[in-house]
Write an enzyme that holds these catalytic residues in place. Structure first.
Site, mmCIF file in Angstrom:
data_model
loop_
_atom_site.group_PDB
_atom_site.id
_atom_site.type_symbol
_atom_site.label_atom_id
_atom_site.label_comp_id
_atom_site.label_asym_id
_atom_site.label_seq_id
_atom_site.Cartn_x
_atom_site.Cartn_y
_atom_site.Cartn_z
ATOM 1 N N HIS A 73 -11.236 -3.894 9.221
ATOM 2 C CA HIS A 73 -11.847 -3.802 7.760
ATOM 3 C C HIS A 73 -13.153 -2.941 7.700
ATOM 4 O O HIS A 73 -14.104 -3.212 6.912
ATOM 5 C CB HIS A 73 -11.788 -5.118 7.100
ATOM 6 C CG HIS A 73 -10.592 -6.031 6.777
ATOM 7 N ND1 HIS A 73 -9.930 -6.218 7.735
ATOM 8 C CD2 HIS A 73 -9.953 -6.201 5.674
ATOM 9 C CE1 HIS A 73 -8.856 -6.867 7.174
ATOM 10 N NE2 HIS A 73 -8.886 -6.884 5.778
ATOM 11 N N GLU A 86 0.897 -0.983 0.008
ATOM 12 C CA GLU A 86 0.043 -0.136 -0.190
ATOM 13 C C GLU A 86 0.938 1.301 0.082
ATOM 14 O O GLU A 86 0.518 2.183 -0.890
ATOM 15 C CB GLU A 86 -0.763 0.064 0.965
ATOM 16 C CG GLU A 86 -2.207 -0.829 1.178
ATOM 17 C CD GLU A 86 -1.704 -2.381 1.549
ATOM 18 O OE1 GLU A 86 -0.557 -2.610 2.017
ATOM 19 O OE2 GLU A 86 -2.794 -3.230 1.369
#
Lengths: 332, 342
Positions: free
Chosen positions: A133, A64
């Site tokens: 999440h 990321e």
């Protein structure tokens, strides 16, 4: 002739916007984890790789920080990347590139460059994905000068604001609530934009202003519909952009209704509700208030796994109805 | 840059790489630039000591051959990302010292109009995408610039400078991996000066040579003596050729040393005076290059003296330019946060 309007899901609307952007401008390309043949974790990119090829729909490694940095570097040197985070939570891994690099580069270099990168963040709870999440981190990025942060709440806005983001010369962060992806709504064919930095009055009313973001806009509209039968007329302002915020639309609405309820999914403290409340307290609308401002936000806890607990920690329609009713009836 | 003529090249057949590759004029210009970097930093340091420059700065004195050698085969269109110790890279890529001084003085005539200072010095027109205050921050950005080059078919090569400290950042590993899998025209240049602030590479890094880390990403890893201009330039030539041919990235480890401390707060408690003295006396990159130029007949004492005088004048003029330049209006403090739109 007006463009044909169809019913599309929020995810389809985003996909259509990305396809239009790539058709219009060869500099536009997509990057992200598993956005190619897999179609993205939420099937937002879907089959785009078949139409545009793996060189414009680029699967990145699970990197990321590096991936975001590559997108920043490409934007800095003439390309128009749209970078998908698989989950908004993973922004935590890339904060360096977003906050220190993308947001500040134009400023640090005295206006000599711009960074026209778009980053997309699937956000929010409600999918049983638990604490890592399911977060709503938009206010983190909203705190950073140099970034623009938007939260479209409808398929129409999702398409129009993404196209506005691609056309924008500065970094635009798009927070997309995961539960909105399947929501359907009218979306015109072809190119159109919805301006960044403009709120939308989604329902007019005289008794109370609800300022809501993202998925809370629909919940506020549902609450407003229920309250109508009690004779309470709620005005719902969809903030749409949290940086730069459309203060005037909120101020004008509060001056009209004299009451303000802020509804958002992120953790309540130090969030968008605090900002909207303080902004109103500092404005001429303060003198018009007939009741204290109320915030309804997420609980001071990570998002739990158990579905009942998960629902309990973020505002739901009955919570909004109760808070609005109390505010209008002067219980608070 | 154009090479030397064939006849000249033949007469230099046994000389090190750069003396075969470049003309006397080009090589004396390198010496000029190395002096310019050295004297610029000495001048900046003096201005700081006298209170004319605030903040902090990270000096690359002792590393001039590395910056010049790497940039030697680059064209003006090629791009670099640089580091907090980036003054040398900036000058090597073609920046004017007067606009650099103006930036350090916080003036509107500076490269960043006084908004960036030493740590964000940039010269986008000459392909310097900027120094960076975050260790490793520029490495993924360089890979992104190389991706632009590949997608837009511009033929540009991108160099990412970073220090030994950055090789332990996640950004380094993520960026090298992506450059390798996509075969991007980027060169990773680790200027290993032995210390990440105070922590030596022996204490911080699990491999003896940082270039060994290239193996993990299937790219060539090259070690050069960063204080010998010819060695650095030769490695850069090969890496640039590889990048331009579409064969992908290279990692160059340029082993060097900074004469000064990490920044202005350094009390120098982690290395000995003897160590510093040894590098300054026996391995100074300017002295080494100068004696080679002299030995191989590219320059004489008079030529060297002329370069030193010219540089002294440029530095004095640059400081005067900075002093005389206007400061930004405090009412403009909010400029350049976003792109101004009509």
């Amino acid at each position: 002739m007006d463009a044909m309007v169809r019913e599309l899901s929020y995810a389809q609307a985003i996909q259509e916007a990305m396809a239009i952007a790539m058709d219009m401008d060869e500099r536009v390309f997509l990057m992200g984890e598993d956005i190619g043949v897999y179609g993205g974790a939420f099937q937002v990119t879907g089959d785009l790789v078949e139409r545009y090829g793996a060189e414009r729909v680029i699967d990145t490694p699970i990197s990321e920080l590096g991936g975001a940095g590559v997108a920043v570097g490409a934007a800095l040197t003439g390309m128009r990347p749209i970078f998908e985070f698989q989950f908004s939570d993973f922004a935590t891994l890339a904060m360096e590139q977003i906050v220190n690099q993308a947001a500040k580069m134009r400023f640090m270099l005295g206006g000599e460059v711009s960074v026209p990168v778009v980053m997309r963040f699937p956000a929010g709870s409600g999918t049983g994905a638990a604490a890592q999440h399911s977060q709503s981190l938009e206010a983190w990025l909203g705190h950073v000068p140099g970034l623009k942060v938007i939260q479209p709440a409808t398929p129409y806005d999702a398409k129009g604001m993404l196209l506005a983001a691609v056309a924008d010369p500065d970094p635009v962060m798009i927070f997309e609530h995961k539960l909105l992806y399947k929501m359907k709504g009218p979306v015109p064919e072809g190119y159109y934009t919805v301006p960044i930095g403009k709120a939308d009055i989604r329902r007019e009313g005289r008794d109370l202003t609800i300022v809501a973001t993202s998925i809370m806009v629909q919940k506020a509209l549902d609450a407003a519909a229920a309250l109508e039968s009690e004779g309470i007329e709620v005005e719902v302002v969809d903030l749409r952009t949290i940086r730069p915020m459309d203060k005037q639309t909120v101020i004008d609405s509060v001056k009209k209704t004299s009451r303000l309820l802020c509804v958002y999914e992120a953790v309540k403290t130090l969030g968008i509700g605090a900002e909207v409340s303080a902004m109103i307290a500092e404005s001429e609308a303060f003198d018009y208030l007939d009741a204290p401002i109320v915030r309804l936000g997420g609980a001071e806890t990570p998002i739990p796994y158990n579905p009942e607990l998960e629902k309990a920690v973020v505002p739901q329609v009955p919570d909004i109805i109760a808070a609005a009713r109390d505010l209008v009836k002067g219980v608070r | 840059m154009a090479g030397a003529s064939k006849a000249v090249t033949d007469s230099r057949a046994n000389l090190p790489f750069v003396y075969r590759q470049y003309s006397a004029e080009q090589l004396t210009e390198v010496l000029h630039k190395m002096y310019l970097i050295r004297r610029f930093e000495e001048g900046a340091e003096e201005c700081y000591t006298r209170g004319l420059i605030h903040g902090t700065m990270h000096l690359s004195i002792g590393q001039e051959a590395s910056a010049m050698g790497i940039c030697m085969p680059l064209t003006e269109d090629d791009q670099i990302t640089s580091t907090h110790r980036g003054h040398g890279h900036c000058i090597a890529k073609g920046a004017e010292v007067k606009r650099m001084f103006a930036e350090f003085f916080g003036k509107t005539t500076g490269y960043c109009k006084g908004r960036g200072g030493s740590m964000h010095i940039a010269d986008v027109g000459k392909g310097n995408l900027g120094a960076n205050g975050i260790v490793g921050g520029g490495i993924p950005i360089a890979v992104g610039a190389a991706l632009s080059s590949k997608m837009m078919k511009t033929g540009k090569v991108v160099v990412s400078f970073f220090g030994d400290g950055a090789n332990n950042e996640g950004a380094f590993h993520e960026a090298l991996n992506m450059a390798a899998i996509w075969k991007l025209p980027v060169i990773f240049v680790c200027e290993n000066n032995g210390y990440g602030m105070s922590t030596s590479t022996a204490r911080s890094t699990g491999v003896k040579n940082i270039a060994e880390r290239a193996a993990a990403y299937s790219m060539p890893g090259v070690i050069v003596n960063g204080n010998i201009f010819s060695e650095v330039a030769e490695a850069s030539h090969q890496a640039v050729a590889r990048a331009r041919a579409g064969e992908g990235p290279t990692l160059i480890e340029s082993k060097t040393y900074r004469h000064r401390g990490h920044s202005k707060s350094d009390r120098n408690r982690y290395r000995t005076k003897e160590e510093i003295e040894d590098w300054m006396s026996n391995r100074d990159p300017i002295t080494l290059f100068e004696s080679e130029l002299r030995e191989f007949g590219f320059i004489d004492d008079k030529g060297i003296e002329a370069i030193r005088d010219a540089v002294a004048q440029e530095i004095a003029d640059g400081i005067e330019f900075a002093k005389a330049s206007p400061a930004p209006d405090v009412r403009d403090a909010g400029n350049y946060v976003y792109t101004e739109q009509a």
